[in-house]
Design a protein around this motif. Structure first.
Motif, PDB file in Angstrom:
ATOM      1  N   THR A 452       0.841  -1.212   0.000  1.00 55.87           N
ATOM      2  CA  THR A 452       0.000   0.000   0.000  1.00 55.87           C
ATOM      3  C   THR A 452       0.869   1.253   0.000  1.00 55.87           C
ATOM      4  N   HIS A 453       2.006   1.192   0.697  1.00 54.17           N
ATOM      5  CA  HIS A 453       2.921   2.333   0.700  1.00 54.17           C
ATOM      6  C   HIS A 453       3.488   2.563  -0.696  1.00 54.17           C
ATOM      7  N   ARG A 456       0.767   4.034  -2.884  1.00 50.41           N
ATOM      8  CA  ARG A 456       0.538   5.433  -2.555  1.00 50.41           C
ATOM      9  C   ARG A 456       1.629   6.324  -3.146  1.00 50.41           C
TER      10      ARG A 456
END
Length: 472
Positions: A452-453, A456
């Motif tokens: 997810t990082h 993003r």
């Protein structure tokens, strides 16, 4: 438009390339680098997984049997004539520490934690183990190195070549540590390391207090001792070769049975060596003798009904903290006419001293020290036989307690009188729930957060480029 305008001048026409069909040195170099990069990546990770699997297995089987590992360390010290150098508590600490080191290094290699440090420590460990096993293979002071406890037995030469393979894998991993594929981010690696150390040390202490979680020895619960001692009629027989040393006219010469000389030669000496071992039953060294030297082994293992065997390799070092529980079980056995013996390798002086300390009244039988240490990893420990089959085994720290009002019940009606039913599957599931599952969930959470990082950051960069392109 004239046709000439559509024609190309000879100087403008495409000339055939002089390099067509040829591979340039730059392309060869690029392909070579690509192949080497992928080959080193695959090789390093294969070596990492081999090392991780062996070290995890080796460390775990040592951890579940810390006393067995301590006995093996003592065997090494005895072979080096150093058995008096270290007290028992030091060798026991070394046993727990060695299992924790191997297991933790294996987990770190599996999760790729501290890649440079761990691979270098693994190389150092394997160098030490390889040199040690080379000595074992050449000098043969000990028949089994104990690398995998009692779970897997290898000859000394097999162990040496196994360590050569592992050392090679360790060197490969240490040469390219950064090519190992990491399973967990650096920020969460400390959780895996600390949890692994706490888990493996707890397993060692638990098995030391009770008994090994997994019993790989021939005296495990459910074993029919008489059956385990039997030799089949068609079993492979051992083979021996005898060499005779004869002398004639001051000259000595060796002969075998095939070329035995005539009567003019004088016999000097003979040597017999075993050339083939033949079949060896799982239990082959169990004898139980009374004070008069009578062998009661057959009577005990063939008896119908229950028999208690208190196992104390050395009464001098045996724990007497729970002698009250032992005495209660002896009185219970007396009341119900169950035989109760104490098997020990100690002499009369130690037996009398034990009787003075504990008030013991049960009879003593003499059994080999190594056999007693193999039967149960506790000093003392207790066995319950029924029809010669091992029903239960207890450490002196976890002896069965007979509740008040139940002393009149025979063993058939007592919970501890039944065959122990804790299955291997249940133990494996427990280990999975307590160790494997938490690490799996941690890894899953860590990888999800990392993904997810990454998404993003990629989204932010894409939006930034789009904003920049929209500006005049």
């Amino acid at each position: 438009m004239k046709n000439e305008e559509w024609e190309m001048k000879p100087s403008e026409q495409q000339q055939p390339s002089t390099n067509e069909g040829q591979v340039t040195p730059a392309a060869v170099g690029a392909h070579s680098l690509f192949f080497i990069s992928h080959f080193s990546f695959i090789s390093v990770n294969i070596c990492r997984l081999i090392l991780a699997g062996v070290l995890i297995f080796s460390g775990f089987v040592k951890a579940v049997d810390p006393l067995g590992t301590q006995y093996k360390i003592h065997d090494y010290l005895t072979a080096l004539s150093l058995e008096r150098l270290l007290p028992d508590w030091v060798t026991l600490t070394l046993s727990v520490g060695l299992s924790a080191l191997e297991f933790t290094l294996g987990i770190c290699l599996l999760f790729v934690i501290q890649r440079r440090l761990v691979t270098r420590l693994t190389v150092v460990l394997m160098i030490i183990m390889t040199l040690l096993t080379l000595w074992l293979a050449v000098a043969n002071p000990i028949s089994d190195c104990g690398c995998f406890g009692d779970a897997v037995h290898l000859t000394n030469w097999q162990t040496f070549w196994k360590n050569i393979l592992l050392l090679s894998c360790a060197v490969v991993a240490a040469l390219w540590p950064l090519r190992m594929m990491r399973l967990i981010s650096e920020t969460n690696q400390w959780i895996v390391v600390h949890y692994t150390i706490l888990f493996i040390v707890f397993v060692s202490l638990y098995c030391l207090y009770t008994l090994p979680l997994f019993d790989f020895r021939p005296y495990h619960v459910g074993t029919d001792i008489a059956e385990a001692m039997a030799i089949p009629d068609d079993a492979e027989q051992p083979e021996f070769e005898t060499t005779f040393i004869m002398e004639k006219d001051g000259q000595r010469k060796e002969f075998t049975l095939d070329d035995y000389p005539d009567s003019t030669w004088t016999f000097v000496d003979a040597r017999t060596v075993q050339t083939r071992q033949g079949f060896v039953p799982p239990i082959h060294d169990l004898t139980m003798e009374d004070a008069e030297g009578n062998d009661l082994t057959e009577d005990i293992i063939s008896r119908r009904g229950y028999t208690f065997l208190l196992v104390a390799p050395h009464l001098e070092a045996a724990s007497d903290r729970h002698f009250g529980d032992i005495e209660q079980l002896y009185e219970y056995a007396q009341e119900h006419r169950y035989p109760f013996y104490c098997l020990t390798a100690s002499g009369n002086a130690a037996r009398m001293e034990w009787q003075d300390r504990t008030g013991a009244e049960y009879p003593f039988l003499t059994t080999d020290e190594v056999t007693l240490k193999t039967i149960v990893r506790s000093n003392p420990g207790l066995l319950l036989l029924k029809d010669g089959v091992i029903q239960q085994k207890w450490s002196h720290n976890a002896l069965p307690v007979i509740e008040q009002g139940q002393t009149s019940y025979p063993l058939e009606q007592q919970p501890f009188g039944q065959l122990a039913t804790t299955s291997v599957t249940r133990k494996v599931v427990s280990l999975f729930l307590w160790f494997v599952l938490p690490l799996f969930l941690l890894t899953l959470a860590d990888r999800t957060w990392a993904w997810t990082h990454w998404v993003r950051r990629k989204t932010m960069k894409s939006e930034a480029r789009k904003t920049a392109s929209d500006q005049p």
